[in-house]
Write a protein that holds these residues in place. Sequence first.
Motif, short mmCIF file in Angstrom:
data_model
loop_
_atom_site.label_atom_id
_atom_site.label_comp_id
_atom_site.label_asym_id
_atom_site.label_seq_id
_atom_site.Cartn_x
_atom_site.Cartn_y
_atom_site.Cartn_z
N GLN A 251 -7.52 -5.53 -7.85
CA GLN A 251 -6.89 -4.36 -8.42
C GLN A 251 -6.01 -4.69 -9.62
OE1 GLN A 251 -5.71 -2.68 -4.80
NE2 GLN A 251 -7.02 -0.91 -5.03
N THR A 252 -5.35 -5.83 -9.57
CA THR A 252 -4.51 -6.19 -10.70
C THR A 252 -5.34 -6.40 -11.97
OG1 THR A 252 -2.96 -7.14 -9.15
CG2 THR A 252 -2.68 -7.74 -11.44
N ILE A 254 -8.28 -5.21 -12.58
CA ILE A 254 -8.89 -3.93 -12.99
C ILE A 254 -7.84 -3.06 -13.69
CG2 ILE A 254 -9.98 -1.81 -12.18
CD1 ILE A 254 -11.20 -3.41 -9.90
N THR A 255 -6.64 -3.05 -13.12
CA THR A 255 -5.58 -2.25 -13.74
C THR A 255 -5.32 -2.72 -15.18
OG1 THR A 255 -4.57 -2.12 -11.57
CG2 THR A 255 -3.22 -1.41 -13.42
N LYS A 258 -8.13 -1.66 -17.39
CA LYS A 258 -8.10 -0.22 -17.66
C LYS A 258 -7.04 0.11 -18.70
CE LYS A 258 -8.82 3.39 -14.69
NZ LYS A 258 -8.85 4.11 -13.40
N LEU A 259 -5.86 -0.48 -18.50
CA LEU A 259 -4.77 -0.19 -19.43
C LEU A 259 -5.12 -0.68 -20.83
CD1 LEU A 259 -1.75 -1.15 -17.14
CD2 LEU A 259 -2.39 1.13 -17.90
N GLU A 262 -7.51 1.54 -22.45
CA GLU A 262 -6.91 2.82 -22.84
C GLU A 262 -6.13 2.73 -24.15
OE1 GLU A 262 -5.74 5.99 -19.56
OE2 GLU A 262 -5.04 3.97 -19.11
N GLU A 281 -13.84 0.20 -9.29
CA GLU A 281 -12.68 0.67 -8.53
C GLU A 281 -13.13 1.45 -7.30
OE1 GLU A 281 -10.22 2.94 -11.20
OE2 GLU A 281 -9.33 3.92 -9.46
N ARG A 285 -12.66 0.57 -3.32
CA ARG A 285 -11.96 1.51 -2.44
C ARG A 285 -12.81 1.91 -1.24
NH1 ARG A 285 -8.61 5.68 -6.14
NH2 ARG A 285 -7.56 3.85 -6.97
N THR B 105 -1.93 5.22 -7.24
CA THR B 105 -2.69 4.10 -6.71
C THR B 105 -3.22 3.23 -7.83
OG1 THR B 105 -3.41 5.69 -5.07
CG2 THR B 105 -4.43 3.54 -5.01
N LYS B 106 -3.05 1.94 -7.66
CA LYS B 106 -3.66 0.99 -8.61
C LYS B 106 -5.13 0.89 -8.29
CE LYS B 106 -0.02 -2.29 -9.79
NZ LYS B 106 0.41 -3.69 -9.57
N PRO B 107 -6.02 0.77 -9.21
CA PRO B 107 -5.81 0.82 -10.66
C PRO B 107 -5.62 2.26 -11.11
CG PRO B 107 -7.94 -0.16 -10.03
CD PRO B 107 -7.40 0.53 -8.84
N PHE B 108 -4.70 2.47 -11.99
CA PHE B 108 -4.44 3.82 -12.46
C PHE B 108 -4.66 3.88 -13.96
CE2 PHE B 108 -0.62 1.29 -12.42
CZ PHE B 108 -0.13 1.46 -13.71
N ALA B 109 -4.79 5.09 -14.45
CA ALA B 109 -4.93 5.27 -15.89
C ALA B 109 -3.55 5.54 -16.45
CB ALA B 109 -5.86 6.44 -16.19
N ALA B 110 -3.30 5.01 -17.64
CA ALA B 110 -1.98 5.17 -18.25
C ALA B 110 -1.66 6.65 -18.47
CB ALA B 110 -1.92 4.40 -19.57
N ARG B 111 -2.68 7.42 -18.81
CA ARG B 111 -2.48 8.86 -19.04
C ARG B 111 -1.97 9.53 -17.76
NH1 ARG B 111 -7.43 11.25 -19.54
NH2 ARG B 111 -8.29 9.22 -19.03
#
Lengths: 444, 246
Positions: A251-252, A254-255, A258-259, A262, A281, A285, B105-111
């Motif tokens: 998850q780290t 992937i986060t 994603k960031l 973005e 993701e 899950r 919840t991670k992973p999340f979108a910044a938006r």
Amino acid sequence: MSAAVGAAGAAGARLRWPRTLGSRLFLILLAGLAVAHALSFSVLFLERYMAAKAVMLDTLERDIATSVAILDRLPAKERPEWIAPLDRGTYGYVLGPGTPGTPQLSERANEIAAKIRAAIGGRYTVTVETIPGAQEHLQAHLRLGDGSALTVDIKPAMRPLTRWLPYVLVIQLVLLVLCSWFAVRLAIRPLVRLAQAADTLDLSKDAPRLQESGPAEVAYAATAFNAMRDRITHYLQERVQILAAISHDLQTPITRMKLRAEVADESPERGKLLQDLTEIERLVREGITYAKSAHGDAEKPARVDLASFLESLVFDYQDTGNPVTLRNGAAVTLQTRTHALRRILTNLIDNALKFGAAAEVEAEADAQALTIRVLDRGPGIPEEHLEAVMQPFFRLEQSRNRGTGGTGLGLAIAQQLAQAIGATLALSNRAGGGLQAQLRIPLH
Amino acid sequence: MDHVDHILIVDDDREIRELVADYLRKNGLRVDVAADGRQMRAFLAANTVDLVVLDLMMPGDDGLTLTRELRAGKHRAVPILMLTARADETDRVIGLEMGADDYLTKPFAARELLARIKAVLRRTRMLPPNLQVSEAGQRLKFGKWRLDTTERHLLAPDDTVVALSGAEYRLLRVFVDHPQRVLNRDQLLSLTQGRESDIFDRSIDLLVSRLRQRLDDDAREPKYIKTIRSEGYVFSMAVEIAEARP
């Protein structure tokens, strides 16, 4: 007593062996005991017979000598009065030549004849004859001192069996049956209990453990069973922990990805990257959810109003623009794990939306159970795959990409959760096309 | 001059921290970061912030411990948005019970994070004084109903769960947070739009009628949500904090 033996014998070698271990053991025990019992009874009977015969013959020998001597000494006209007192039941005396018979003698008759001759043969000429008839009947003819004929009439017979003997035998038989049944039950019951425990194995911590008491072997089996259960629980926990650890570690990154995507400039690659990340993701899950659903969540059951439950679920879909309709709800309250039930229904509805574009939900309750159906008008599922689609990672079209195929865990999760809340989930094709997923929850 | 919301991000992963901070700064927020509980404490000793974004899973003091600590100290009123690693109901429940105002919840979108931060800020600013301290994890009582703010459902007097859809819950929450105050449709709309995922938000009137149905409220003679003609709606029942969840 010999009924079981008789039955077994009559059916012969081709006898169909009963199916349950209980009846087999019962039969073996009962037959063995019955035969042993019959044997010992026969031996006793034989012994009694021989003893009785010896006694009878000895008595006969002494008695006959005395009686004949008495009759011989009496005046001829007094003799008839003495016939009755001298009668001994199995043998008596008849004045006169008696009934003519055949000189052929059976083995027993020979023994009797020998005794008679030993008793009185020295003084009288005795002829022993068999009188034909249904019963063994002997007559010994002789002439007394005054020349008149005397016949010893003998009907050899055992003293009849006592009247209460058959009752005792019946009681013994009943006792045999009862004891065998009890012993068999004692032996079978732990086995049945073990099978039931294995069958209804519930790995949640508060499920009752198998009682580790009773005879040594039973206690040993129960202990071994409980230990096995603990091991399974341990493996399942390990599985969940591994999955959770992997997913957490995933998850780290992937986060981060994603960031990063973005904040990056708008481009087709960025969109695709985000899409892929969302897929990964989701897979992570669903994987965790599946692993967790396998051994029941710790969620506490709550009493829930079904109408509002279904409505809120359907409204959530409608509010996000999904064509889900509630055909009819059932006005019941039920005790259930709400998170699990919600998850089952969302998985079913998601599935219906994916393949059927629209979903309908309907519920009805009778005295025994609540039935919730999720219906679509999609392509349905070939009959032979209706069971298999509930297996994890089963896909109808192997070539289908993740975009429409999902993770392949949705139905598997629904099925496992259904089991966890004591419900059954069944899929079927609808008349006119489409799929029906039916969840049946027993109402206690 | 406009107040610029000041956010503190506490996360042990440097890159996530920086990426989130960059994004939020780009969107007009003032952002500081802390790598763990120690840095957070040091920062808060000298500063006040409008909201703390707190990672649940951290080495050393984890998010739950820090939430409890914040709720006990001088920053007890600061809204907390929890970042959890697992999309697990129980984790969510625990986080909210411990006093977080929302979770992501991670992973999340910044938006999504930005939208949540704004929603939490908007909501907590408009709270009446008696509910100023975060009441998440508690039950709010009004009339015959209790509202479980963690599970997001109503409880009837006999403990039967009456479920609420997402939109219904958010609207009820707005009403309950602002009792005895007339709210017009625009206010209600902006207050209920917490998450941007709800593209097809229902009209407020429809939601109010659904909510009345859930509350057994007679539309002609409502006891809970009254219609104020040409103005909007008012939640006319007194709201109090019921017992904490067992």
